[in-house]
Design a protein around this motif. Structure first.
Motif, PDB file in Angstrom:
ATOM      1  N   THR A   1       0.834  -1.186   0.000  1.00 21.84           N
ATOM      2  CA  THR A   1       0.000   0.000   0.000  1.00 21.84           C
ATOM      3  C   THR A   1       0.873   1.241   0.000  1.00 21.84           C
ATOM      4  OG1 THR A   1      -1.817  -1.110   1.095  1.00 21.84           O
ATOM      5  CG2 THR A   1      -1.759   1.283   1.272  1.00 21.84           C
TER       6      THR A   1
ATOM      7  N   TRP B   1      -3.884   3.507   5.340  1.00 24.51           N
ATOM      8  CA  TRP B   1      -3.164   2.318   4.898  1.00 24.51           C
ATOM      9  C   TRP B   1      -3.462   1.122   5.812  1.00 24.51           C
ATOM     10  CZ3 TRP B   1       0.055   0.029   8.344  1.00 24.51           C
ATOM     11  CH2 TRP B   1       0.499   0.805   9.423  1.00 24.51           C
ATOM     12  N   GLU B   2      -3.833   1.380   7.068  1.00 27.24           N
ATOM     13  CA  GLU B   2      -4.111   0.288   8.007  1.00 27.24           C
ATOM     14  C   GLU B   2      -5.279  -0.578   7.547  1.00 27.24           C
ATOM     15  OE1 GLU B   2      -4.494   1.947  11.916  1.00 27.24           O
ATOM     16  OE2 GLU B   2      -2.415   2.652  11.936  1.00 27.24           O
TER      17      GLU B   2
ATOM     18  N   ARG C   1      -3.877  -3.151   5.299  1.00 32.41           N
ATOM     19  CA  ARG C   1      -3.121  -4.150   6.070  1.00 32.41           C
ATOM     20  C   ARG C   1      -4.062  -5.161   6.716  1.00 32.41           C
ATOM     21  NH1 ARG C   1      -0.590  -2.019  11.134  1.00 32.41           N
ATOM     22  NH2 ARG C   1      -2.713  -2.425  11.803  1.00 32.41           N
TER      23      ARG C   1
ATOM     24  N   ASP D   1      -3.957  -9.112   5.919  1.00 33.37           N
ATOM     25  CA  ASP D   1      -3.816 -10.106   6.991  1.00 33.37           C
ATOM     26  C   ASP D   1      -4.945 -11.128   6.942  1.00 33.37           C
ATOM     27  OD1 ASP D   1      -1.524  -8.802   7.873  1.00 33.37           O
ATOM     28  OD2 ASP D   1      -2.525  -7.818   9.577  1.00 33.37           O
TER      29      ASP D   1
ATOM     30  N   PHE E   1       2.253  -8.186   3.691  1.00 30.83           N
ATOM     31  CA  PHE E   1       1.876  -6.782   3.507  1.00 30.83           C
ATOM     32  C   PHE E   1       3.078  -5.888   3.737  1.00 30.83           C
ATOM     33  CE2 PHE E   1       0.526  -2.672   5.152  1.00 30.83           C
ATOM     34  CZ  PHE E   1      -0.355  -2.265   4.169  1.00 30.83           C
ATOM     35  N   ARG E   2       3.094  -4.799   2.993  1.00 27.01           N
ATOM     36  CA  ARG E   2       4.168  -3.819   3.132  1.00 27.01           C
ATOM     37  C   ARG E   2       3.610  -2.430   2.830  1.00 27.01           C
ATOM     38  NH1 ARG E   2       9.642  -3.855  -0.534  1.00 27.01           N
ATOM     39  NH2 ARG E   2      10.260  -1.754  -0.024  1.00 27.01           N
ATOM     40  N   ARG E   3       4.115  -1.453   3.549  1.00 25.84           N
ATOM     41  CA  ARG E   3       3.791  -0.055   3.262  1.00 25.84           C
ATOM     42  C   ARG E   3       4.887   0.518   2.374  1.00 25.84           C
ATOM     43  NH1 ARG E   3       3.411   2.355   9.099  1.00 25.84           N
ATOM     44  NH2 ARG E   3       4.583   3.927   7.994  1.00 25.84           N
TER      45      ARG E   3
END
Length: 196
Positions: free
Chosen positions: A30, A39-40, A43, A47, A53-55
């Motif tokens: 994201t 962005w959470e 995530r 999950d 997942f990666r920011r």
């Protein structure tokens, strides 16, 4: 092979992930500016779906440039396109062997032309994949209805982690909440809550 997929938590990027997971080690990525914590939401969905997942932190100046374009144009298309191109550049510069997004054949924005895709690949020695580029909205909607649990609603109410949320936040902070309606037409967004 490692693949980074630009991911919002919506139906298109989630469907793209499901189409690619048999062929790549997919990391849902994201892109955000750090303006909000939207962005959470992506995530959480990543999950729930069992994906890594990666920011990907983007240059905040690009968000403000995009907002300036939106104000000048009176609509969001060119601003969102500007952000998407920046996000693809940043993703291509990461350590992935392949990158992807959830753009469809009939998307108005964002889009990636053949020339832009080739340029990304040549400059970054990465494969660019658009698994939904042959799908129209109707085909995507039928696949989503069959395979995903999705919440649908007005853009300002749906939890999501797309570029629009942070661009809206900048406009609301600088010009007031009502100004957001001046630039962003009413439309629906999706948020994936599970796989069927």
């Amino acid at each position: 092979m490692d693949l980074g997929l630009l991911y919002s938590g919506g139906k298109d990027s989630t469907l793209a992930a499901l189409l690619l997971e048999d062929f790549y080690d997919v990391t849902l990525t994201t892109a955000h500016f750090g303006i909000s914590d939207d962005w959470e939401h992506a995530r959480e969905t990543a999950d729930d779906l069992g994906f890594d997942f990666r920011r990907l932190e983007l240059d905040p100046d690009v968000a403000y440039e995009a907002v300036d374009r939106i104000r000048e144009d009176g609509f969001p298309r060119n601003g969102i396109q500007h952000v998407h191109q920046h996000a693809l550049e940043e993703l291509a510069a990461a350590e992935f062997a392949a990158i992807a997004d959830g753009t469809r054949r009939d998307d108005r924005v964002p889009t990636v032309s053949r020339a832009q895709a080739q340029s990304l690949e040549d400059r970054h020695d990465v494969d660019y994949i658009a698994p939904l580029s042959g799908f129209g909205r109707g085909a995507v909607d039928r696949l989503v209805d069959t395979h995903l649990e999705v919440t649908v609603g007005p853009s300002e109410e749906i939890r999501r982690a797309d570029y629009e949320a942070e661009l809206r936040a900048i406009i609301a902070e600088e010009d007031g909440r009502e100004a957001v309606r001046d630039f962003f037409p009413d439309h629906e967004q999706t948020y994936v809550t599970g796989v069927r």
